[in-house]
Scaffold this active site. Structure first.
Site, PDB file in Angstrom:
ATOM      1  CG  ASP A   1      -2.041   0.996   1.120  1.00 46.27           C
ATOM      2  OD1 ASP A   1      -2.394   1.373  -0.017  1.00 46.27           O
ATOM      3  OD2 ASP A   1      -2.554   1.424   2.162  1.00 46.27           O
TER       4      ASP A   1
ATOM      5  CG  HIS B   1      -0.835   2.146  -9.270  1.00 43.09           C
ATOM      6  ND1 HIS B   1      -0.988   1.802  -7.948  1.00 43.09           N
ATOM      7  CD2 HIS B   1      -1.939   2.877  -9.589  1.00 43.09           C
ATOM      8  CE1 HIS B   1      -2.126   2.301  -7.488  1.00 43.09           C
ATOM      9  NE2 HIS B   1      -2.712   2.963  -8.465  1.00 43.09           N
TER      10      HIS B   1
ATOM     11  CG  LEU C   1       9.378 -16.921  -4.015  1.00 49.43           C
ATOM     12  CD1 LEU C   1       9.513 -16.953  -2.492  1.00 49.43           C
ATOM     13  CD2 LEU C   1       9.718 -15.507  -4.517  1.00 49.43           C
TER      14      LEU C   1
HETATM   15  C1  IPE Z   1      -5.452  -2.615  -0.100  1.00 49.56           C
HETATM   16  O1  IPE Z   1      -5.122  -1.282  -0.226  1.00 49.56           O
HETATM   17  C2  IPE Z   1      -5.438  -3.276  -1.439  1.00 49.56           C
HETATM   18  C3  IPE Z   1      -4.144  -3.402  -2.079  1.00 49.56           C
HETATM   19  C4  IPE Z   1      -2.992  -3.049  -1.591  1.00 49.56           C
HETATM   20  C5  IPE Z   1      -4.162  -4.023  -3.375  1.00 49.56           C
HETATM   21  P1  IPE Z   1      -6.253  -0.151  -0.320  1.00 49.56           P
HETATM   22  O2  IPE Z   1      -5.538   1.131  -0.462  1.00 49.56           O
HETATM   23  O3  IPE Z   1      -7.234  -0.496  -1.374  1.00 49.56           O
HETATM   24  O4  IPE Z   1      -6.960  -0.264   1.089  1.00 49.56           O
HETATM   25  P2  IPE Z   1      -7.884   0.786   1.854  1.00 49.56           P
HETATM   26  O5  IPE Z   1      -8.968   1.218   0.894  1.00 49.56           O
HETATM   27  O6  IPE Z   1      -7.024   1.932   2.247  1.00 49.56           O
HETATM   28  O7  IPE Z   1      -8.395   0.039   3.030  1.00 49.56           O
HETATM   29  C1  IPE Z   2      -1.853   0.237  -3.271  1.00 49.27           C
HETATM   30  O1  IPE Z   2      -1.568   1.587  -3.337  1.00 49.27           O
HETATM   31  C2  IPE Z   2      -2.069  -0.363  -4.635  1.00 49.27           C
HETATM   32  C3  IPE Z   2      -3.467  -0.670  -4.954  1.00 49.27           C
HETATM   33  C4  IPE Z   2      -4.457  -0.604  -4.130  1.00 49.27           C
HETATM   34  C5  IPE Z   2      -3.733  -1.115  -6.307  1.00 49.27           C
HETATM   35  P1  IPE Z   2      -2.711   2.673  -3.289  1.00 49.27           P
HETATM   36  O2  IPE Z   2      -3.138   2.986  -4.691  1.00 49.27           O
HETATM   37  O3  IPE Z   2      -3.811   2.253  -2.392  1.00 49.27           O
HETATM   38  O4  IPE Z   2      -1.939   3.903  -2.695  1.00 49.27           O
HETATM   39  P2  IPE Z   2      -2.489   4.944  -1.626  1.00 49.27           P
HETATM   40  O5  IPE Z   2      -2.953   4.174  -0.435  1.00 49.27           O
HETATM   41  O6  IPE Z   2      -3.617   5.687  -2.273  1.00 49.27           O
HETATM   42  O7  IPE Z   2      -1.321   5.821  -1.345  1.00 49.27           O
HETATM   43 MG    MG Z   3      -4.112   2.502  -0.414  1.00 50.15          MG
END
Ligand code: IPE
Ligand code: IPE
Ligand code: MG
Length: 255
Positions: A22, A39, A133
């Site tokens: 995240d 991303h 892995l």
């Molecule tokens: C969780 O992250 C999903 C992934 C890392 C793929 P999110 O950014 O979607 O989670 P929330 O919405 O903050 O809980």
């Molecule tokens: C996690 O990073 C990746 C996905 C959920 C696909 P985020 O896109 O949630 O990044 P933040 O949390 O908004 O910084």
């Molecule tokens: Mg996020």
């Protein structure tokens, strides 16, 4: 794989590491870049992490790449994530084969495009013989979806629902439960990731945004794990005697 104790996990090193990757969007925002740049950079962090798992002797890595709820994001971000996933699957296969990485894409597939489905099946087939892995990329995955799909399989087969039967139908039934769950990006929640499987995982939260999560951060997480005392509901002295016996003593298998 319903045993709470994973006999293959040593006290010091997790056999299975799960990661909620995240913080990509915030990483990009801090640099005045579009979210999708985060991303893209996140893919580099994943590649780095795969290498580190192999180097440190971790046998299974499960990463959360797209949740069942991420469809709620703006359509252009969702479209970008779908394209990026397809692109990465295609580009990385030769490298995964060379590095001995066996890929499994875990999650609901029915609603993915035919292009993605074809790319993921090809990538899984091409890496099926690799043994260094196991990499589970959880894509269009949700812990609630997982439990429901497992229960439905049992209902259709007219099998009674027990913990062991349900666990055998979960999407990660091919690997033991995670020993260590890492979440980057300073949020302290599961966000619907591996909710059944993480019942006894050690949790590690890092404030570092995923694209910045590097070797030192990974090693900090491993060091934190090595310092934990896992008890699975028992007393410390029971765990000590259990770890000297092998394989899994019957009294550690939950009823
Ligand atoms: C969780 O992250 C999903 C992934 C890392 C793929 P999110 O950014 O979607 O989670 P929330 O919405 O903050 O809980
Ligand atoms: C996690 O990073 C990746 C996905 C959920 C696909 P985020 O896109 O949630 O990044 P933040 O949390 O908004 O910084
Ligand atoms: Mg996020």
């Amino acid at each position: 794989m319903h045993d709470l104790v994973n006999p293959e996990a040593s006290a010091a090193l997790p056999h299975h590491v799960a990661i909620v990757m995240d913080g990509n969007g915030r990483w990009a925002k801090q640099r005045f870049l579009p979210r999708v740049a985060g991303h893209k950079k996140g893919v580099d962090a994943l590649r780095r992490c795969i290498k580190l798992c192999s180097a440190r002797g971790v046998k299974v890595l499960s990463v959360f790449a797209f949740s069942s709820e991420n469809w709620r994001r703006p359509p252009d971000e969702v479209a970008y994530l779908m394209e990026l996933f397809t692109f990465v699957l295609r580009r990385e296969v030769p490298k995964m084969v060379a590095d001995g990485v066996q890929l499994h894409v875990v999650g609901e597939r029915e609603h993915l495009s035919d292009r993605i489905k074809a790319a993921l099946v090809r990538a899984e087939q091409a890496t099926a013989h690799c043994e260094r892995l196991v990499l589970n990329i959880c894509f269009n995955y949700g812990g609630r979806w997982d439990v429901v799909q497992a229960a439905n399989q049992l209902v259709q087969a007219q099998q009674p629902i027990t913990e062991a039967a349900l666990a055998s139908k979960l999407a990660l039934a091919h690997v033991p439960d995670p020993d260590l769950l890492i979440r980057t990006g300073a949020e302290h929640r599961l966000s619907n990731f591996l909710m059944w499987q993480c019942a006894y995982s050690e949790l590690y939260f890092s404030d570092v945004l995923w694209p910045d999560f590097d070797e030192a951060h990974f090693d900090q997480a491993l060091a934190s794990f090595a310092g934990r005392e896992r008890r699975f509901g028992m007393l410390p002295e029971q765990m000590a005697s259990a770890s000297t016996a092998s394989p899994t003593p019957n009294h550690l298998i939950p009823c």
